[in-house]
Design an enzyme around this catalytic site. Structure first.
Site, PDB file in Angstrom:
ATOM      1  N   GLY A 173       3.090  -6.318  -3.030  1.00  0.00           N
ATOM      2  CA  GLY A 173       4.796  -6.474  -2.699  1.00  0.00           C
ATOM      3  C   GLY A 173       5.406  -4.830  -3.134  1.00  0.00           C
ATOM      4  N   GLU A 174       6.218  -4.459  -4.031  1.00  0.00           N
ATOM      5  CA  GLU A 174       6.759  -3.036  -4.570  1.00  0.00           C
ATOM      6  C   GLU A 174       6.988  -3.691  -6.050  1.00  0.00           C
ATOM      7  OE1 GLU A 174       8.063  -1.692  -2.011  1.00  0.00           O
ATOM      8  OE2 GLU A 174       8.603  -0.121  -4.502  1.00  0.00           O
ATOM      9  N   CYS A 177      -2.909  -2.960  -4.161  1.00  0.00           N
ATOM     10  CA  CYS A 177      -1.564  -2.070  -3.456  1.00  0.00           C
ATOM     11  C   CYS A 177      -0.952  -1.743  -4.350  1.00  0.00           C
ATOM     12  CB  CYS A 177      -1.126  -2.868  -2.123  1.00  0.00           C
ATOM     13  SG  CYS A 177      -0.436  -1.983  -0.939  1.00  0.00           S
ATOM     14  N   ARG A 188       1.366   6.749  -4.623  1.00  0.00           N
ATOM     15  CA  ARG A 188       2.152   5.664  -3.463  1.00  0.00           C
ATOM     16  C   ARG A 188       2.631   5.861  -2.057  1.00  0.00           C
ATOM     17  NH1 ARG A 188       7.539   3.481  -6.524  1.00  0.00           N
ATOM     18  NH2 ARG A 188       6.946   1.967  -4.982  1.00  0.00           N
ATOM     19  N   ILE A 200      -0.502  -1.523   4.403  1.00  0.00           N
ATOM     20  CA  ILE A 200       0.683  -1.631   4.116  1.00  0.00           C
ATOM     21  C   ILE A 200       1.292  -1.106   3.650  1.00  0.00           C
ATOM     22  CG2 ILE A 200       2.990  -3.200   4.357  1.00  0.00           C
ATOM     23  CD1 ILE A 200       0.321  -5.720   4.960  1.00  0.00           C
ATOM     24  N   HIS A 259      -5.420  -4.663   1.369  1.00  0.00           N
ATOM     25  CA  HIS A 259      -4.451  -6.346   1.221  1.00  0.00           C
ATOM     26  C   HIS A 259      -5.752  -7.270   1.754  1.00  0.00           C
ATOM     27  CE1 HIS A 259      -1.139  -6.299   0.074  1.00  0.00           C
ATOM     28  NE2 HIS A 259      -0.633  -5.274   0.881  1.00  0.00           N
ATOM     29  N   GLU A 307      -6.202 -10.248   0.206  1.00  0.00           N
ATOM     30  CA  GLU A 307      -5.552 -11.570   0.785  1.00  0.00           C
ATOM     31  C   GLU A 307      -5.111 -11.861   2.263  1.00  0.00           C
ATOM     32  OE1 GLU A 307      -4.505  -9.319  -1.083  1.00  0.00           O
ATOM     33  OE2 GLU A 307      -2.616  -9.324  -1.007  1.00  0.00           O
TER      34      GLU A 307
HETATM   35  N1  GLN Z   1       4.995   0.395  -1.320  1.00  0.00           N
HETATM   36  C1  GLN Z   1       4.374  -0.441  -2.092  1.00  0.00           C
HETATM   37  C2  GLN Z   1       4.835   0.370  -3.745  1.00  0.00           C
HETATM   38  O1  GLN Z   1       4.762   1.428  -3.740  1.00  0.00           O
HETATM   39  C3  GLN Z   1       2.835  -1.159  -2.375  1.00  0.00           C
HETATM   40  C4  GLN Z   1       3.133  -1.705  -1.036  1.00  0.00           C
HETATM   41  C5  GLN Z   1       1.951  -2.748  -1.063  1.00  0.00           C
HETATM   42  O2  GLN Z   1       1.746  -3.143  -2.196  1.00  0.00           O
HETATM   43  N2  GLN Z   1       1.852  -3.419   0.185  1.00  0.00           N
HETATM   44  O3  GLN Z   1       4.423  -0.276  -5.032  1.00  0.00           O
END
Ligand code: GLN
Length: 190
Positions: free
Chosen positions: A47-48, A79, A106, A133, A169, A171
């Site tokens: 995610g983020e 990730c 990152r 991703i 990922h 998943e």
């Molecule tokens: N770019 C995201 C981050 O820095 C990570 C991307 C992801 O989890 N697919 O948190």
């Protein structure tokens, strides 16, 4: 065996789906009281990481999760989840649980290679499909950390005692073997 999937943001449903395929009992962690039940392992989804970090503080989840991880509780980060457990980020001043002695970069693949799919060998498992991703990769591992997979010379999966992290990922594919590895880790089979 029961796994808690941290579900404040990101791709948590996909982790649930993979655990369901493996017939592993699971639940979502959205608030502090979700942590009151007995369980055996924790997953931080993709995610983020910045957004998740903020939400943990707002939801009063940071401290209880931090305590749990530092007590040696099994944790798997994918990730953004890998970023959350990394001791250091090479291109960001922030850090979160900082429980795994690794340095993570990152958004390491830049814009052009923002998202891609490949296959590579993973520890004892063999080839696994890997979806990246806006992914990080691991710049450096320290201490007892074991490298489990690399892609193009970059470390994309590692383990430190009860902690497992992947830049990709698992998943988001049909393959359940990396989750199975985490379950085996908790059961002390690997
Ligand atoms: N770019 C995201 C981050 O820095 C990570 C991307 C992801 O989890 N697919 O948190």
């Amino acid at each position: 065996m029961k796994i808690g999937v941290v579900a404040v943001q990101g791709a948590f449903i996909e982790h649930q789906r993979t655990l369901n395929k493996l017939n592993v009992e699971n639940f979502l962690i959205r608030q502090k009281k979700d942590l009151e039940q007995p369980f055996d392992g924790l997953i931080f989804p993709g995610g983020e990481s910045t957004a998740m970090g903020k939400l943990f503080t707002e939801l009063d989840l940071f401290e209880p999760l931090d305590k749990l991880i530092k007590s040696g509780f099994p944790v798997f980060g994918t990730c953004a989840g890998l970023i959350l457990i990394a001791e250091k980020l090479s291109n960001d001043d922030k850090k979160y649980f900082a429980s795994m002695p690794i340095t993570v970069k990152r958004n390491a693949y830049g814009r052009q290679l923002g998202s891609f799919e490949t296959k590579s060998a993973f520890a004892d498992i063999g080839e696994v499909p890997m979806v990246f991703i806006r992914a990080p990769y691991i710049d450096e591992v320290r201490g007892d950390t074991k490298i489990l997979a690399t892609v193009d010379g970059h470390i994309v999966a590692a383990r430190y005692h009860n902690q497992l992290g992947t830049a990709f990922h698992p998943e988001l594919t049909d393959d359940v073997s990396v989750h199975k590895y985490f379950i085996d880790m908790i059961a002390k089979k690997v």
